[in-house]
Design a protein around this motif. Structure first.
Motif, PDB file in Angstrom:
ATOM      1  N   LEU A 138      96.281  28.664  40.456  1.00 22.90           N
ATOM      2  CA  LEU A 138      96.776  29.724  39.586  1.00 22.90           C
ATOM      3  C   LEU A 138      96.454  29.476  38.117  1.00 22.90           C
ATOM      4  O   LEU A 138      95.968  30.390  37.427  1.00 22.90           O
ATOM      5  N   LEU A 142      94.138  32.068  35.920  1.00 23.24           N
ATOM      6  CA  LEU A 142      94.677  32.670  34.694  1.00 23.24           C
ATOM      7  C   LEU A 142      93.856  32.270  33.468  1.00 23.24           C
ATOM      8  O   LEU A 142      93.702  33.063  32.532  1.00 23.24           O
ATOM      9  N   ARG A 146      92.387  34.826  30.814  1.00 30.55           N
ATOM     10  CA  ARG A 146      92.819  34.731  29.423  1.00 30.55           C
ATOM     11  C   ARG A 146      91.637  34.520  28.470  1.00 30.55           C
ATOM     12  O   ARG A 146      91.578  35.115  27.388  1.00 30.55           O
ATOM     13  N   LEU A 161      93.126  37.055  41.749  1.00 31.04           N
ATOM     14  CA  LEU A 161      94.567  37.007  41.521  1.00 31.04           C
ATOM     15  C   LEU A 161      95.285  38.044  42.389  1.00 31.04           C
ATOM     16  O   LEU A 161      96.319  37.749  43.005  1.00 31.04           O
ATOM     17  N   ILE A 165      98.098  37.212  45.318  1.00 28.13           N
ATOM     18  CA  ILE A 165      99.473  37.735  45.275  1.00 28.13           C
ATOM     19  C   ILE A 165      99.857  38.369  46.603  1.00 28.13           C
ATOM     20  O   ILE A 165     100.943  38.129  47.137  1.00 28.13           O
ATOM     21  N   ILE A 173     105.846  34.667  41.618  1.00 31.88           N
ATOM     22  CA  ILE A 173     104.511  34.683  41.003  1.00 31.88           C
ATOM     23  C   ILE A 173     104.408  35.714  39.879  1.00 31.88           C
ATOM     24  O   ILE A 173     103.659  35.528  38.923  1.00 31.88           O
ATOM     25  N   TYR A 174     105.196  36.781  39.960  1.00 38.47           N
ATOM     26  CA  TYR A 174     105.157  37.778  38.888  1.00 38.47           C
ATOM     27  C   TYR A 174     105.471  37.144  37.543  1.00 38.47           C
ATOM     28  O   TYR A 174     104.782  37.401  36.547  1.00 38.47           O
ATOM     29  N   LYS A 176     104.967  34.270  36.518  1.00 45.89           N
ATOM     30  CA  LYS A 176     103.916  33.362  36.071  1.00 45.89           C
ATOM     31  C   LYS A 176     102.686  34.089  35.530  1.00 45.89           C
ATOM     32  O   LYS A 176     101.896  33.498  34.789  1.00 45.89           O
ATOM     33  N   VAL A 177     102.506  35.347  35.909  1.00 47.10           N
ATOM     34  CA  VAL A 177     101.265  36.046  35.547  1.00 47.10           C
ATOM     35  C   VAL A 177     101.477  37.242  34.626  1.00 47.10           C
ATOM     36  O   VAL A 177     100.525  37.718  34.002  1.00 47.10           O
ATOM     37  N   VAL A 180     100.308  37.140  30.748  1.00 48.88           N
ATOM     38  CA  VAL A 180      98.853  37.105  30.586  1.00 48.88           C
ATOM     39  C   VAL A 180      98.245  38.477  30.871  1.00 48.88           C
ATOM     40  O   VAL A 180      97.371  38.952  30.137  1.00 48.88           O
ATOM     41  N   LEU A 181      98.713  39.137  31.915  1.00 50.57           N
ATOM     42  CA  LEU A 181      98.152  40.430  32.286  1.00 50.57           C
ATOM     43  C   LEU A 181      98.477  41.505  31.257  1.00 50.57           C
ATOM     44  O   LEU A 181      97.618  42.330  30.909  1.00 50.57           O
ATOM     45  N   ALA A 204     101.211  42.591  41.093  1.00 46.54           N
ATOM     46  CA  ALA A 204     102.182  41.512  40.889  1.00 46.54           C
ATOM     47  C   ALA A 204     103.604  42.047  40.884  1.00 46.54           C
ATOM     48  O   ALA A 204     104.518  41.432  41.455  1.00 46.54           O
TER      49      ALA A 204
END
Length: 452
Positions: A138, A142, A146, A161, A165, A173-174, A176-177, A180-181, A204
């Protein structure tokens, strides 16, 4: 106004009524409810092919590159007896090592590994193979998103990604991401990356363990993109970005039980986008409108006293006609005007419209108009009578086949929204995941083939 409309058509970008009003400040408002003819379709646009259940249609160009090099491994239990049945696991592990080992990788090498990794996960359910590697995988995925080193690597990372998911069924997991998204959607200078990040964020939020409150916040974020024609995230009049935001909003809306407040906030923006110069934007907006009408009806509860005018009048035509449906609130007060607009889109013609767009608009908006007029009718509802039963065939003419004995009847707009979202992520691997991945089978409940 004519010049602005012509410019929009020539550019192929989406320009809704609000955008034209901003661009032509001081101009008089439009008269009536005339609908702008859509311009040439976007090359990158993929309108929902709601009548076609062939999953191969959803295999993208970026994935097709790997069919020769990887599909032989994936099909090792087929005709080629020299390839072990579990060879894909070895290949997957190799790709994971390449993704996490940044010191020995090049930009193109990472893109290739991410793409191959995603392709394997699409066509094989591999939760057991990746779950214990996520602490390394992960952060690396990411990082590729990024840093945006290249368009290819970033798009491949976003696709990887999404499929991770859906594969993991993780409740955290939401968190964590998401940051960035959201930054990628707002800050990236490339529309293609914004589109990929929008789809990743909606994936996500839907599959990654977010709360309903957070889901509603993301829906508001997507709605800002739609209302501003992309301007809210630095993509003004970029049709692909607006379409992705509409699709993401629609997916998350299927998970919200009480949509009355959300409907009031969103319906005007969707009606505005019916006048976009882009067919993909129009169809995505129309399908969200149909979904909102569908969700405004719920089953009649025991001993509930309601006005007869709010009861569905076509229960006798439905396979489950014993469940009376009741309208709980008004979706759009100017429904006659909306039906007129939908009629025009369902029969639209003109030299400025491609045959493909015209066919998509006719097919989509015939169904959408049908559902706005009678919200208990789902996509591809047929009023033709079955000679044996004397009843209308009704909904469920779109069938997604999992295997010879199991199929999913797409008789509701919420099912169509979810199926399209799964196909964007898993492409041709939806049947495989539906058979083995509880996340997917819960998302789209199945029925025994040949039975309603």
């Amino acid at each position: 106004m004519h010049d602005l409309r012509r410019q929009a058509l020539e550019s192929g970008k989406t320009v809704s009524r609000k955008a034209r009003s901003r661009m032509a400040s001081g101009a008089s408002s439009r008269a009536g409810s005339a609908v702008n003819s859509p311009g040439a379709s976007r090359a990158a646009s993929r309108n929902a092919s709601r009548a076609n259940s062939d999953d191969e249609e959803y295999l993208s160009d970026e994935t097709n590159w790997s069919t020769n090099s990887i599909n032989g491994v994936l099909n090792g239990n087929g005709d080629d007896a020299e390839v072990p049945a579990d060879a894909w696991k070895t290949e997957l592990n190799t790709r994971i090592e390449q993704i996490v080992n940044l010191k020995r990788s090049t930009t193109e090498g990472r893109a290739e590994s991410l793409n191959a990794f995603a392709h394997i996960l699409m066509l094989r359910y591999a939760r057991d193979q990746i779950e214990n590697r996520m602490s390394e995988l992960l952060p690396s995925i990411l990082r590729s998103i990024r840093q945006e080193t290249t368009l290819h690597e970033t798009i491949c990372a976003l696709k990887a990604l999404c499929v991770v998911i859906v594969t993991l069924d993780s409740d955290d997991i939401y968190d964590k991401v998401a940051d960035v998204l959201r930054r990628t959607i707002s800050d990236s200078e490339l529309s293609a990356i914004k589109v990929g990040a929008i789809h990743a964020l909606s994936t996500a939020a839907f599959f990654g363990g977010t709360s309903e409150e957070e889901m509603e916040d993301i829906m508001s974020f997507f709605l800002e993109i739609v209302e501003s024609d992309g301007l809210a995230v630095g993509a003004h009049d970029e049709a692909s970005v607006v379409t992705a935001a509409l699709q993401g909003w629609g997916l998350l809306a299927t998970e919200i039980e009480d949509m009355e407040e959300a409907t009031e906030n969103a319906i005007e923006a969707f009606v505005d986008q019916l006048e976009s110069a882009d067919a993909g934007v129009q169809i995505a907006a129309g399908e969200n409108i149909a979904l909102l009408y569908e969700k405004s009806y719920t089953p009649l509860e025991a001993d509930e006293d309601v006005d007869e005018a709010d009861l569905d009048s076509e229960d006798e035509d439905q396979p489950n006609h014993g469940d009376r449906m009741v309208r709980r609130y008004t979706v759009w007060r100017r429904q006659d005007q909306l039906l007129h607009t939908l009629d025009e889109l369902a029969t639209i013609h003109g030299r400025g419209i491609s045959k493909k767009d015209k066919k998509s608009l006719h097919s989509s908006f015939s169904d959408i108009r049908n559902s706005v007029e009678k919200p208990t009718r789902g996509p591809r509802y047929s009023t033709a009578l079955d000679q044996e039963t004397g009843r209308a065939y009704g909904g469920g003419r779109i069938k997604f086949k999992v295997n010879r004995n199991v199929e999913v009847r797409i008789d509701k707009w919420w099912k169509l929204q979810r199926l399209d979202a799964l196909r964007r992520v898993l492409q041709g691997g939806v049947p495989q995941h539906h058979s083995e991945n509880d996340v997917v089978s819960r998302c789209l409940p199945f029925s025994v083939a040949g039975k309603h």
